[in-house]
Design a protein around this motif. Structure first.
Motif, mmCIF file in Angstrom:
data_model
loop_
_atom_site.group_PDB
_atom_site.id
_atom_site.type_symbol
_atom_site.label_atom_id
_atom_site.label_comp_id
_atom_site.label_asym_id
_atom_site.label_seq_id
_atom_site.Cartn_x
_atom_site.Cartn_y
_atom_site.Cartn_z
ATOM 1 N N GLU A 74 0.708 -1.051 0.018
ATOM 2 C CA GLU A 74 -0.110 0.023 -0.138
ATOM 3 C C GLU A 74 0.739 1.177 -0.059
ATOM 4 O O GLU A 74 2.239 1.372 0.218
ATOM 5 N N ARG A 75 0.157 2.491 -0.129
ATOM 6 C CA ARG A 75 0.993 3.838 0.024
ATOM 7 C C ARG A 75 1.490 3.908 1.441
ATOM 8 O O ARG A 75 1.017 3.228 2.429
ATOM 9 N N ARG A 76 2.367 4.724 1.466
ATOM 10 C CA ARG A 76 3.049 5.392 2.784
ATOM 11 C C ARG A 76 3.654 4.280 3.569
ATOM 12 O O ARG A 76 3.469 4.036 4.969
ATOM 13 N N GLU A 121 7.477 5.030 -8.656
ATOM 14 C CA GLU A 121 6.084 4.583 -9.239
ATOM 15 C C GLU A 121 6.122 3.706 -10.313
ATOM 16 O O GLU A 121 5.294 3.841 -11.515
ATOM 17 N N ILE A 175 3.950 0.032 -5.993
ATOM 18 C CA ILE A 175 3.264 -0.757 -5.075
ATOM 19 C C ILE A 175 2.882 -2.123 -5.930
ATOM 20 O O ILE A 175 2.365 -2.210 -7.063
#
Length: 406
Positions: A74-76, A121, A175
């Motif tokens: 996931e992000r973060r 990304e 991700i």
């Protein structure tokens, strides 16, 4: 992943104790810098990242350019922060988010030492929607893992063939998983979100970048005089095949540094490769593993029964393979790649003669491809050990009579 016994080696031996201490000290400082800004899941992962960064400063010495895949669920989770640190300390970093494939080709093909390619990304590049349009970039990353694999283009202006070099170390952050062909050539770093009690220092480019770049310059100064030794190095590897190619530069750097780094590098290589192998089983390998579980003591199983048994596990992928789950045609197509085919087999009544699969036809594929089976009751197909521990599977109603298969 197969562990192999160390072979005779040619290690890049430091010229003196002071040189060895200097290299180990630099790797220790790099280790501390990484853990200051990022929390990685295991100590071995930190060691792997530190050695990968150091290896970028000796790219002219390597026959293979390992990739570093930084992936998060996931992000973060800190993947971009880790890439910031990698950029600050790596040799000649070239970071991009959406550069064209042509621009990347030209950047790698410049004279001198290749850059360290950093792609953030990356999931937007290799995701389901964009994968087809970025096939050239994936080809570049695959070919660039090995030296002397140039891309050849026709230059219409000069009416001649142009050879563009592809060899360069590369790190990709994104991700989810990267394409299998990239991860198969990579050191895999699995990021995770920090727990409430886990703290790291904030990273500020203006404040923290210069000392990290100075550390990178010190790595270059340490490794550059040893390029001839590193180029000839053949360190003892705990891995084989492509995994050994990927990890060899990192282990060569660790052997040059000395102190505890050689053992730490080999431990990291084993653990991270095993973790990736456990997670990177293809559908065909999963099918072989599941067929071995289903066959257990059976010497032959009708095709319809084999399909039912494979789909009996609600967590298996075979219930979702098509609208009705795995079919006989799909099963035959997947097994045919391993030289396994269904045959006419005469089973006891009431089954009679039907299409089915014989256990002996799987043995070679199980030995070559399937995951090690600690509970295989039949290591030798001629032995009968009904007391052996086997996974519980539904009973097959009719089995092959000796001499009735044809």
């Amino acid at each position: 992943m197969t562990t192999v016994n160390p072979a005779p080696t040619t290690d890049p031996t430091p010229t003196n104790d002071a040189d060895q201490g200097s290299g180990a000290d630099l790797l220790d400082a790099l280790h501390d810098a990484i853990t200051r800004y990022v929390i990685l899941p295991t100590p071995e992962t930190v060691d792997a990242v530190a050695l990968w960064i150091a290896a970028t400063h000796a790219q002219p010495a390597w026959a293979h350019a390992p990739r570093l895949v930084i992936r998060a669920p996931e992000r973060r989770c800190g993947k971009s922060r880790l890439l910031d640190v990698v950029e600050a300390v790596s040799f000649n970093p070239l970071i991009t988010v959406n550069a064209s494939t042509a621009a990347v080709y030209r950047s790698i093909g410049v004279e001198g030492a290749p850059p360290t390619l950093l792609i953030d990304e990356a999931d937007t590049i290799f995701g389901a929607k964009a994968a087809e349009s970025n096939e050239d970039l994936r080809g570049l990353l695959n070919a660039g893992h090995q030296r002397n694999r140039p891309t050849i283009r026709w230059d219409s202006n000069t009416r001649s063939l142009e050879r563009i070099q592809t060899f360069a170390m590369a790190a990709l952050a994104g991700i989810g998983a990267m394409p299998d062909t990239i991860e198969d050539r990579a050191v895999i770093v699995r990021m995770r979100r920090r727990a409430p009690g886990e703290k790291v220092a904030p990273y500020r480019v203006r404040r923290d970048g210069p000392p990290l770049r100075m550390l990178g310059n010190e790595l270059t100064a340490w490794l550059r005089p040893h390029f001839p030794d590193l180029e000839k190095a053949e360190p003892a590897m705990p891995l084989e095949d492509r995994a050994a190619d990927t990890w060899e530069p990192l282990i060569a750097v660790a052997d040059l540094a000395g102190r505890g780094w050689p053992a730490r590098a080999r431990k990291a290589a084993r653990l991270l490769t095993e973790a990736h192998d456990d997670d990177a089983v293809s559908d065909r390998i999963r099918l072989l593993n599941d067929c071995r579980t289903v066959f257990a003591d059976h010497q032959a199983i009708p095709t319809t029964n084999l399909l039912d048994l494979l789909k009996a596990d609600p967590e298996s992928p075979w219930t979702e393979d098509g609208p009705n789950g795995l079919t006989a045609a799909r099963l035959a197509g997947m097994l045919r790649e391993f030289g396994i085919r269904s045959v006419n087999i005469r089973f006891p009544a009431p089954t009679g003669q039907v299409k089915g699969y014989r256990r002996n036809d799987f043995l070679d594929a199980w030995e070559r491809y399937a995951s090690p089976d600690q509970n295989d009751p039949h290591p030798d197909p001629d032995e009968d050990d009904p007391e052996g521990a086997v996974p519980a599977v539904p009973t097959v109603p009719a089995q092959l009579n000796p001499g009735t298969a044809f």
